[in-house]
Design a protein around this motif. Structure first.
Motif, PDB file in Angstrom:
ATOM      1  N   SER A 242     -17.037  -9.482  -8.679  1.00 55.27           N
ATOM      2  CA  SER A 242     -15.712  -9.602  -8.063  1.00 55.27           C
ATOM      3  C   SER A 242     -15.434  -8.501  -7.051  1.00 55.27           C
ATOM      4  N   GLY A 243     -16.406  -7.588  -6.836  1.00 51.41           N
ATOM      5  CA  GLY A 243     -16.150  -6.437  -5.986  1.00 51.41           C
ATOM      6  C   GLY A 243     -16.097  -6.754  -4.510  1.00 51.41           C
ATOM      7  N   GLN A 244     -16.805  -7.801  -4.078  1.00 52.28           N
ATOM      8  CA  GLN A 244     -16.810  -8.135  -2.654  1.00 52.28           C
ATOM      9  C   GLN A 244     -16.373  -9.583  -2.472  1.00 52.28           C
ATOM     10  N   ARG A 245     -17.185 -10.427  -1.843  1.00 52.63           N
ATOM     11  CA  ARG A 245     -16.732 -11.779  -1.514  1.00 52.63           C
ATOM     12  C   ARG A 245     -17.555 -12.867  -2.186  1.00 52.63           C
ATOM     13  N   ASP A 246     -18.218 -12.541  -3.296  1.00 50.62           N
ATOM     14  CA  ASP A 246     -19.094 -13.516  -3.925  1.00 50.62           C
ATOM     15  C   ASP A 246     -18.357 -14.786  -4.344  1.00 50.62           C
ATOM     16  N   THR A 247     -17.171 -14.629  -4.902  1.00 53.94           N
ATOM     17  CA  THR A 247     -16.423 -15.814  -5.343  1.00 53.94           C
ATOM     18  C   THR A 247     -16.116 -16.729  -4.169  1.00 53.94           C
ATOM     19  N   GLU A 248     -15.685 -16.161  -3.071  1.00 55.29           N
ATOM     20  CA  GLU A 248     -15.380 -16.945  -1.872  1.00 55.29           C
ATOM     21  C   GLU A 248     -16.629 -17.641  -1.334  1.00 55.29           C
ATOM     22  N   ARG A 267     -19.243 -11.194 -12.402  1.00 54.02           N
ATOM     23  CA  ARG A 267     -19.017  -9.978 -13.192  1.00 54.02           C
ATOM     24  C   ARG A 267     -17.747  -9.291 -12.703  1.00 54.02           C
ATOM     25  N   LYS A 268     -16.868  -8.932 -13.639  1.00 55.32           N
ATOM     26  CA  LYS A 268     -15.616  -8.257 -13.306  1.00 55.32           C
ATOM     27  C   LYS A 268     -15.908  -6.820 -12.903  1.00 55.32           C
ATOM     28  N   ILE A 269     -15.507  -6.462 -11.683  1.00 51.99           N
ATOM     29  CA  ILE A 269     -15.699  -5.114 -11.162  1.00 51.99           C
ATOM     30  C   ILE A 269     -14.335  -4.560 -10.754  1.00 51.99           C
ATOM     31  N   GLY A 270     -14.001  -3.398 -11.260  1.00 47.60           N
ATOM     32  CA  GLY A 270     -12.745  -2.744 -10.861  1.00 47.60           C
ATOM     33  C   GLY A 270     -11.519  -3.508 -11.324  1.00 47.60           C
ATOM     34  N   LYS A 271     -10.516  -3.578 -10.450  1.00 51.37           N
ATOM     35  CA  LYS A 271      -9.219  -4.145 -10.811  1.00 51.37           C
ATOM     36  C   LYS A 271      -9.108  -5.641 -10.546  1.00 51.37           C
ATOM     37  N   LYS A 272     -10.163  -6.233  -9.992  1.00 46.86           N
ATOM     38  CA  LYS A 272     -10.111  -7.663  -9.679  1.00 46.86           C
ATOM     39  C   LYS A 272     -10.381  -8.455 -10.958  1.00 46.86           C
ATOM     40  N   ASP A 273      -9.299  -8.768 -11.679  1.00 44.66           N
ATOM     41  CA  ASP A 273      -9.452  -9.337 -13.012  1.00 44.66           C
ATOM     42  C   ASP A 273      -9.007 -10.795 -13.116  1.00 44.66           C
ATOM     43  N   LYS A 274      -8.833 -11.471 -11.972  1.00 44.57           N
ATOM     44  CA  LYS A 274      -8.499 -12.897 -12.035  1.00 44.57           C
ATOM     45  C   LYS A 274      -8.834 -13.565 -10.711  1.00 44.57           C
ATOM     46  N   PHE A 275      -9.000 -14.894 -10.781  1.00 43.52           N
ATOM     47  CA  PHE A 275      -9.254 -15.691  -9.588  1.00 43.52           C
ATOM     48  C   PHE A 275      -7.931 -16.196  -9.041  1.00 43.52           C
ATOM     49  N   ASP A 276      -7.899 -16.463  -7.730  1.00 42.19           N
ATOM     50  CA  ASP A 276      -6.698 -17.063  -7.171  1.00 42.19           C
ATOM     51  C   ASP A 276      -6.621 -18.529  -7.593  1.00 42.19           C
ATOM     52  N   GLN A 277      -5.414 -19.059  -7.596  1.00 42.71           N
ATOM     53  CA  GLN A 277      -5.183 -20.406  -8.112  1.00 42.71           C
ATOM     54  C   GLN A 277      -5.927 -21.475  -7.316  1.00 42.71           C
ATOM     55  N   LEU A 290     -16.417 -21.836 -13.914  1.00 38.30           N
ATOM     56  CA  LEU A 290     -16.275 -20.592 -13.156  1.00 38.30           C
ATOM     57  C   LEU A 290     -15.771 -19.542 -14.122  1.00 38.30           C
ATOM     58  N   LEU A 291     -16.584 -18.507 -14.372  1.00 39.19           N
ATOM     59  CA  LEU A 291     -16.229 -17.515 -15.378  1.00 39.19           C
ATOM     60  C   LEU A 291     -16.203 -16.122 -14.776  1.00 39.19           C
ATOM     61  N   LEU A 292     -15.142 -15.380 -15.089  1.00 37.40           N
ATOM     62  CA  LEU A 292     -15.048 -13.957 -14.768  1.00 37.40           C
ATOM     63  C   LEU A 292     -15.369 -13.197 -16.048  1.00 37.40           C
ATOM     64  N   LEU A 293     -16.443 -12.428 -16.049  1.00 37.61           N
ATOM     65  CA  LEU A 293     -17.000 -11.901 -17.283  1.00 37.61           C
ATOM     66  C   LEU A 293     -16.967 -10.381 -17.337  1.00 37.61           C
ATOM     67  N   GLU A 294     -16.667  -9.867 -18.510  1.00 33.77           N
ATOM     68  CA  GLU A 294     -16.674  -8.425 -18.741  1.00 33.77           C
ATOM     69  C   GLU A 294     -18.088  -7.901 -18.971  1.00 33.77           C
ATOM     70  N   ASN A 295     -18.963  -8.732 -19.553  1.00 31.23           N
ATOM     71  CA  ASN A 295     -20.295  -8.266 -19.896  1.00 31.23           C
ATOM     72  C   ASN A 295     -21.294  -9.423 -19.852  1.00 31.23           C
ATOM     73  N   THR A 296     -22.562  -9.082 -19.886  1.00 32.44           N
ATOM     74  CA  THR A 296     -23.620 -10.075 -19.764  1.00 32.44           C
ATOM     75  C   THR A 296     -23.704 -10.974 -20.981  1.00 32.44           C
ATOM     76  N   GLN A 297     -23.388 -10.444 -22.156  1.00 32.69           N
ATOM     77  CA  GLN A 297     -23.488 -11.250 -23.373  1.00 32.69           C
ATOM     78  C   GLN A 297     -22.596 -12.483 -23.306  1.00 32.69           C
ATOM     79  N   ASP A 298     -21.414 -12.359 -22.693  1.00 27.46           N
ATOM     80  CA  ASP A 298     -20.536 -13.523 -22.547  1.00 27.46           C
ATOM     81  C   ASP A 298     -21.193 -14.601 -21.696  1.00 27.46           C
ATOM     82  N   ALA A 299     -21.924 -14.185 -20.660  1.00 28.47           N
ATOM     83  CA  ALA A 299     -22.636 -15.151 -19.820  1.00 28.47           C
ATOM     84  C   ALA A 299     -23.747 -15.832 -20.614  1.00 28.47           C
ATOM     85  N   ILE A 300     -24.459 -15.078 -21.438  1.00 25.22           N
ATOM     86  CA  ILE A 300     -25.525 -15.648 -22.258  1.00 25.22           C
ATOM     87  C   ILE A 300     -24.961 -16.710 -23.200  1.00 25.22           C
TER      88      ILE A 300
END
Length: 312
Positions: A242-248, A267-277, A290-300
């Motif tokens: 989420s740090g740059q423009r990957d979601t876009e 992967r959640k980086i910094g303060k970007k903790d949600k996607f726009d509607q 589409l998942l915003l994840l705190e850690n790799t285990q959640d992705a697994i």
């Protein structure tokens, strides 16, 4: 590392001078790491160099552009088994057969047995980089090396599971080609699956080192489109942060190729903790996770439920 099929094979390389060999050790001092990283950005690309490409007894030619790059699309004369194969590159003296530089490259043939492919970012997705925090980023770049930089926990395990059954990996990143062998070394040391690097154009100068990984990310969109067209039988998992423009960028891939995306992990980086509607609704409409994840285990765990991996 090139890539392709038995119909179309893409090979790319660069020709530079004043670029020493780099052999990093975990015990290297900060001063050496700084000197080595700086030299990666101070070597000079060589334009208008003719390159001989030796492949399976055939010889092809390419010429470097103004930035020292050469690239070739080749129609192989023989069928290759899925997997990695070698190719020889040479530079010779003008009007002579004398070889003045020679190196071996590799290319990946993706076979029909692959169930899907994975396209992954690198900085702050695999490699802890602090790409959005300039001083932290510079400290890592200038004082550490491929043996001492760290991946995010669990990445190697997750990616090795995705790679099962010959599923290919492609690393589409805004890191520059200057860092190519650093990334090769890092991936090898950390046992992250081998795959072609699709990087940003070569840069030169100390300022470019400071702002490494910045600039436009349009090249990522272009390279994802190339992969989609080259491998029309493959669906893809997209992984970024989420740090740059990957979601876009991945949202655009979803719009352009709505039936080709299996899931997107961010992967959640910094303060970007949600996607726009708007993004959330686009993925819901296409029924693509589409998942915003705190850690790799959640992705697994999600990938296991999705059925793209079968074990932990």
């Amino acid at each position: 590392m090139g890539y392709g099929t038995n119909e179309f094979l893409y090979l790319k390389g660069g020709v530079v001078e004043n670029r020493p060999e780099f052999y990093s050790e975990a015990t290297d001092k900060r001063r050496k790491n700084f000197r080595v990283m700086l030299s990666r950005y101070l070597s000079s690309p060589l334009p208008d160099m003719k390159v001989w490409i030796h492949l399976n007894g055939e010889v092809y030619h390419s010429v470097t552009d103004e930035y020292g790059y050469f690239s070739s699309w080749i129609d192989p004369i023989k069928d290759y088994e899925p997997g990695w194969h070698s190719v020889n590159f040479q530079i010779r003296k003008p009007d002579s057969d004398e070889i003045i530089c020679e190196t071996e490259g590799e290319f990946l043939i993706v076979g029909e047995q692959a169930e899907f492919g994975t396209i992954s970012d690198i900085d702050d997705t695999i490699l802890v980089s602090h790409a959005t925090q300039l001083f932290k980023k510079l400290r890592l770049i200038l004082t550490k090396n491929a043996k001492t930089r760290l991946p995010f926990e669990g990445v190697a395990n997750f990616y090795q599971q995705l790679k099962a059954n010959g599923n290919p990996f492609f690393y589409v990143s805004s890191s520059e080609w200057n860092l190519y062998e650093f990334l090769q070394d890092f991936f090898n040391v950390r046992k992250i699956p081998k795959g072609p690097f699709l990087l940003q154009e070569y840069k030169s100068g100390f300022r470019d080192l400071i702002f490494s990984g910045g600039g436009s990310h349009q090249h990522k969109q272009d390279k994802i489109k190339r992969l989609m067209k080259l491998f029309p039988h493959l669906k893809f998992i997209l992984i970024g942060d989420s740090g740059q423009r990957d979601t876009e960028i991945y949202r655009e891939a979803l719009v352009n190729y709505p039936d080709r995306i299996l899931a997107v992990y961010i992967r959640k980086i910094g303060k970007k903790d949600k996607f726009d509607q708007e993004t959330i609704q686009e993925f819901k409409k296409r029924k693509v996770p589409l998942l915003l994840l705190e850690n790799t285990q959640d992705a697994i765990e999600h990938a296991r439920k999705l059925g793209v991996i079968t074990y932990y």
